[in-house]
Design an enzyme around this catalytic site. Structure first.
Site, PDB file in Angstrom:
ATOM      1  N   GLU A   9      -7.546   3.030  -6.077  1.00  0.00           N
ATOM      2  CA  GLU A   9      -8.313   2.922  -4.832  1.00  0.00           C
ATOM      3  C   GLU A   9      -9.801   2.787  -5.157  1.00  0.00           C
ATOM      4  O   GLU A   9     -10.254   3.176  -6.244  1.00  0.00           O
ATOM      5  CB  GLU A   9      -8.051   4.178  -3.983  1.00  0.00           C
ATOM      6  CG  GLU A   9      -8.815   4.280  -2.676  1.00  0.00           C
ATOM      7  CD  GLU A   9      -8.569   3.115  -1.729  1.00  0.00           C
ATOM      8  OE1 GLU A   9      -9.032   1.994  -2.048  1.00  0.00           O
ATOM      9  OE2 GLU A   9      -7.954   3.314  -0.672  1.00  0.00           O
ATOM     10  N   TRP A  39      -3.845  13.457   2.059  1.00  0.00           N
ATOM     11  CA  TRP A  39      -5.215  13.307   2.575  1.00  0.00           C
ATOM     12  C   TRP A  39      -5.319  12.218   3.636  1.00  0.00           C
ATOM     13  O   TRP A  39      -6.203  12.282   4.488  1.00  0.00           O
ATOM     14  CB  TRP A  39      -6.199  13.091   1.426  1.00  0.00           C
ATOM     15  CG  TRP A  39      -6.594  14.384   0.768  1.00  0.00           C
ATOM     16  CD1 TRP A  39      -5.958  15.594   0.873  1.00  0.00           C
ATOM     17  CD2 TRP A  39      -7.715  14.605  -0.083  1.00  0.00           C
ATOM     18  NE1 TRP A  39      -6.613  16.543   0.131  1.00  0.00           N
ATOM     19  CE2 TRP A  39      -7.698  15.964  -0.474  1.00  0.00           C
ATOM     20  CE3 TRP A  39      -8.732  13.790  -0.573  1.00  0.00           C
ATOM     21  CZ2 TRP A  39      -8.654  16.523  -1.320  1.00  0.00           C
ATOM     22  CZ3 TRP A  39      -9.689  14.333  -1.421  1.00  0.00           C
ATOM     23  CH2 TRP A  39      -9.655  15.692  -1.787  1.00  0.00           C
ATOM     24  N   ASN A  40      -4.449  11.197   3.611  1.00  0.00           N
ATOM     25  CA  ASN A  40      -4.388  10.283   4.763  1.00  0.00           C
ATOM     26  C   ASN A  40      -4.029  11.086   6.010  1.00  0.00           C
ATOM     27  O   ASN A  40      -4.629  10.924   7.076  1.00  0.00           O
ATOM     28  CB  ASN A  40      -3.311   9.203   4.589  1.00  0.00           C
ATOM     29  CG  ASN A  40      -3.603   8.175   3.525  1.00  0.00           C
ATOM     30  OD1 ASN A  40      -2.681   7.715   2.856  1.00  0.00           O
ATOM     31  ND2 ASN A  40      -4.857   7.795   3.328  1.00  0.00           N
ATOM     32  N   SER A  77      -0.511   9.469   2.339  1.00  0.00           N
ATOM     33  CA  SER A  77      -0.745  10.597   1.425  1.00  0.00           C
ATOM     34  C   SER A  77      -1.111  11.844   2.238  1.00  0.00           C
ATOM     35  O   SER A  77      -1.375  11.764   3.440  1.00  0.00           O
ATOM     36  CB  SER A  77      -1.885  10.270   0.452  1.00  0.00           C
ATOM     37  OG  SER A  77      -3.135  10.323   1.134  1.00  0.00           O
ATOM     38  N   ARG A 123       0.864  -1.184   0.000  1.00  0.00           N
ATOM     39  CA  ARG A 123       0.000   0.000   0.000  1.00  0.00           C
ATOM     40  C   ARG A 123       0.903   1.237   0.000  1.00  0.00           C
ATOM     41  O   ARG A 123       1.925   1.275   0.687  1.00  0.00           O
ATOM     42  CB  ARG A 123      -0.899   0.009   1.246  1.00  0.00           C
ATOM     43  CG  ARG A 123      -1.873   1.180   1.237  1.00  0.00           C
ATOM     44  CD  ARG A 123      -2.719   1.214   2.491  1.00  0.00           C
ATOM     45  NE  ARG A 123      -3.536   2.432   2.499  1.00  0.00           N
ATOM     46  CZ  ARG A 123      -4.194   2.888   3.546  1.00  0.00           C
ATOM     47  NH1 ARG A 123      -4.140   2.223   4.695  1.00  0.00           N
ATOM     48  NH2 ARG A 123      -4.896   3.998   3.467  1.00  0.00           N
ATOM     49  N   HIS A 124       0.529   2.223  -0.807  1.00  0.00           N
ATOM     50  CA  HIS A 124       1.325   3.452  -0.896  1.00  0.00           C
ATOM     51  C   HIS A 124       1.617   4.036   0.483  1.00  0.00           C
ATOM     52  O   HIS A 124       0.888   3.805   1.453  1.00  0.00           O
ATOM     53  CB  HIS A 124       0.593   4.494  -1.754  1.00  0.00           C
ATOM     54  CG  HIS A 124      -0.743   4.886  -1.200  1.00  0.00           C
ATOM     55  ND1 HIS A 124      -0.886   5.784  -0.157  1.00  0.00           N
ATOM     56  CD2 HIS A 124      -1.998   4.486  -1.519  1.00  0.00           C
ATOM     57  CE1 HIS A 124      -2.168   5.925   0.135  1.00  0.00           C
ATOM     58  NE2 HIS A 124      -2.866   5.140  -0.677  1.00  0.00           N
ATOM     59  N   GLY A 125       2.679   4.847   0.567  1.00  0.00           N
ATOM     60  CA  GLY A 125       2.972   5.577   1.793  1.00  0.00           C
ATOM     61  C   GLY A 125       1.858   6.563   2.114  1.00  0.00           C
ATOM     62  O   GLY A 125       1.001   6.858   1.264  1.00  0.00           O
ATOM     63  N   ASN A 131      -7.860  -0.360  -0.480  1.00  0.00           N
ATOM     64  CA  ASN A 131      -9.008  -1.190  -0.865  1.00  0.00           C
ATOM     65  C   ASN A 131      -8.768  -2.045  -2.099  1.00  0.00           C
ATOM     66  O   ASN A 131      -9.302  -3.150  -2.182  1.00  0.00           O
ATOM     67  CB  ASN A 131     -10.249  -0.321  -1.029  1.00  0.00           C
ATOM     68  CG  ASN A 131     -10.820   0.087   0.313  1.00  0.00           C
ATOM     69  OD1 ASN A 131     -11.247  -0.760   1.086  1.00  0.00           O
ATOM     70  ND2 ASN A 131     -10.791   1.374   0.612  1.00  0.00           N
ATOM     71  N   HIS A 159     -13.503   3.860  -5.341  1.00  0.00           N
ATOM     72  CA  HIS A 159     -14.078   5.201  -5.513  1.00  0.00           C
ATOM     73  C   HIS A 159     -15.064   5.463  -4.375  1.00  0.00           C
ATOM     74  O   HIS A 159     -16.016   4.713  -4.184  1.00  0.00           O
ATOM     75  CB  HIS A 159     -14.784   5.310  -6.869  1.00  0.00           C
ATOM     76  CG  HIS A 159     -15.050   6.722  -7.271  1.00  0.00           C
ATOM     77  ND1 HIS A 159     -15.945   7.512  -6.595  1.00  0.00           N
ATOM     78  CD2 HIS A 159     -14.517   7.500  -8.248  1.00  0.00           C
ATOM     79  CE1 HIS A 159     -15.962   8.715  -7.147  1.00  0.00           C
ATOM     80  NE2 HIS A 159     -15.092   8.733  -8.151  1.00  0.00           N
TER      81      HIS A 159
END
Length: 249
Positions: free
Chosen positions: A87, A14-15, A12, A8-10, A184, A89
């Site tokens: 991801e 918005w995270n 973000s 999973r990406h690092g 997801n 939607h």
């Protein structure tokens, strides 16, 4: 035996701000860049190398992959990008703060929107500026393929055909593969690989930036899987993901 690494990406931006992101193309936070570097370092330390990489068309996953491949001195390997690894939607929730949304609609409702396999968040309308049909990266998609909202099953229904048609044959050809994607899209793939029920998948939280290794038999059925992280760090990061949808005082 085959191996595939899911990442999973690092974190973000918005995270970091605890917002629903979905198909919004936000970049990594400074912490996310560091997580990606650490993922690359641990993969190198554990002796992993790759012949091919797969990612989404969203920059937080693409940049995570770039950073990992840079750490491994593998920026030259083929990288395949597909919207099918995007991801899930999140419809009209995209951009909203998760804790504020939980305060407004209740934690249980937000948990269903975030984690349920079957419940879809409220949909976008096509005249909404967030509608993906306005984005040139989706110009080749038919209108039916462009989501206004998705549940996890919808996400699985686009991820798994790509796994079966493209990623699985690459693994079976003997190539060592890494997939850098999203919470997801990876939960959907894990649900498929491990044959998890809709109830089991609700409790699965995939943390940012920690490599998840799957060992697969000759039919690409899982033998075992494990994270490249110590137990304490893993639990802490999984708990952080679970806490995102809770109201704050």
């Amino acid at each position: 035996m085959y191996k595939v690494v899911l990442l999973r990406h690092g974190e973000s931006i918005w995270n970091m701000e605890n917002r629903f992101t979905g198909w919004t193309d936000v970049d990594l936070s400074p912490k996310g860049i560091e997580e990606a570097k650490q993922a690359g370092k641990i993969l190198k330390e554990k002796g992993f190398t790759f012949d091919a990489a797969f990612t989404s068309v969203l920059k937080r996953a693409i940049r995570t992959l770039w950073i990992v491949l840079d750490e491994l001195d593998l920026m030259w390997i083929p990288v395949y990008k597909s919207w099918r690894l995007n991801e899930r939607h999140y419809g009209a929730l995209q951009g909203l703060n998760k804790a504020e949304t939980a305060k407004k609609y209740g934690e249980e409702q937000v948990k269903l929107w975030r984690r349920s396999a079957e419940v879809r968040p409220p949909a976008l309308t096509k005249d909404d500026p967030r509608y993906p049909g306005n984005d040139p990266r989706y110009a080749d998609l038919s209108e039916d393929e462009i989501p206004l909202t998705e549940n996890l099953i919808d996400t699985i229904n686009r991820v798994i055909p790509y796994w079966e048609s493209t990623i699985a044959p690459t693994i079976k050809s003997g190539k060592r593969v890494i997939i850098a994607a999203h919470g997801n899209s990876l939960r959907g793939l894990v649900k498929y690989l491990d044959n998890l029920s809709n109830e089991e998948i609700m409790e699965l939280n995939i943390p940012t930036g920690i490599p998840l290794v799957y060992e697969l038999d000759e039919n690409l059925k899982p033998i075992r899987h494990y994270y490249l992280a110590d137990e304490e760090e893993l639990k802490k990061k999984q708990q952080e993901v679970a806490e995102q949808g809770k109201a704050r005082a």
